[in-house]
Motif scaffolding. Structure first.
Motif: not given
Length: 319
Positions: A269-273
């Protein structure tokens, strides 16, 4: 977001000095009873913990009041004065009582480690995972609102006997920020066909690995390559290092139980944000360079090209 009913109280009534370093003795009490949990931390460790809390708030868009973490003294070391240490204890105690007032922050591993045992046991029966998935769902909705018809990728359960690995990682470019290598990593979701790039340091991968080790799976985790410190000349060609880290991540994500674990869900999730979709279809400026979006920022705003030759040669770069 409203504060939940206060279930804990935090007290920092003492400290100890070892090798000229101050360790604050933190007690977290369950207000319903039971023994408190003791934790001993230096200011630098607490500062790092605070940064993780801020990352957590940012990633999951948790609406809380500003957390007042005591600032570092620029021209004076706190451990040089007993009076300053006692004042810092009070500031930290106030800060942690503020943190523990929000149940949403108790999912974070650095906070969970400070909880009394009986609270941890309650969290193991589903509260932690459910709350985290709720926050991830909120992040998903926020991401889709900003990125139009883009896809938000999350780990999916395997169907039948399929051996297809959902996430494939490839280490691409790199830059140097504050004596650390910042890798650009490409992710390919083989199920949704979404591809994106994001930036990551070695120490971030190491933090994830340590969290996974604490879960004590019934199988050995893939080996994470050891940290390296190289001279600027030695980092010109990092193909072997990238290959090692790429192998590690792909091996790690070959275990479905790890892919579905909330720690790895957080990473995805963090990598996409923080990153950018390849073949981005979003409107506006959402297709900018990955470093523009990244939560990893330079503290000095200085690149290696701006350092004089003698200093540059003596530097050691962590990769």
């Amino acid at each position: 977001m409203k504060q939940s009913v206060q279930r804990y109280s935090v007290k920092i009534l003492s400290h100890e000095i070892i090798d000229k370093k101050v360790y604050y003795i933190i007690y977290v009490y369950n207000m319903e009873g039971g023994e408190p949990k003791e934790t001993r931390k230096r200011y630098s460790e607490l500062e790092s913990m605070h940064q993780k809390i801020l990352d957590w708030i940012n990633i999951f868009k948790i609406r809380i009041q500003n957390l007042n973490f005591p600032k570092k003294k620029l021209f004076f070391h706190t451990n040089q004065s007993e009076e300053s240490i006692i004042k810092r204890r009070g500031e930290l105690q106030q800060y942690f009582n503020q943190v523990f007032a929000y149940s949403e922050l108790q999912c974070l591993d650095v906070i969970e480690d400070m909880l009394p045992k009986d609270i941890v046991c309650q969290k193991q029966f589903g509260q932690k995972v459910d709350r985290k998935w709720q926050e991830i769902q909120q992040l998903k909705e926020s991401y889709l609102a900003k990125h139009g018809d883009s896809i938000f990728s999350l780990p999916q359960k395997k169907i039948g006997n399929s051996n297809k690995q959902q996430y494939i990682f490839k280490f691409d470019d790199h830059i140097i920020i504050d004596d650390c290598i910042l890798y650009t990593i490409e992710v390919n979701d083989t199920i949704t066909q979404k591809r994106w790039k994001f930036n990551q340091r070695y120490q971030d991968l190491r933090d994830y690995h340590r969290q996974l080790k604490n879960l004590r799976f019934d199988f050995p985790l893939p080996h994470l390559p050891e940290k390296k410190s190289l001279s600027p000349k030695e980092i010109i060609d990092l193909r072997e290092r990238k290959s090692q880290l790429e192998f590690y991540l792909n091996k790690l994500f070959g275990f479905q139980i790890i892919v579905e674990n909330d720690i790895m869900v957080f990473l995805i999730a963090k990598s996409q944000l923080d990153g950018n979709e390849i073949g981005c279809r979003s409107q506006g400026n959402n297709c900018q360079n990955t470093l523009d979006n990244s939560s990893i920022q330079s503290k000095s705003q200085t690149t290696i090209e701006q350092i004089d030759d003698e200093t540059r040669l003596n530097r050691k770069i962590t990769c």
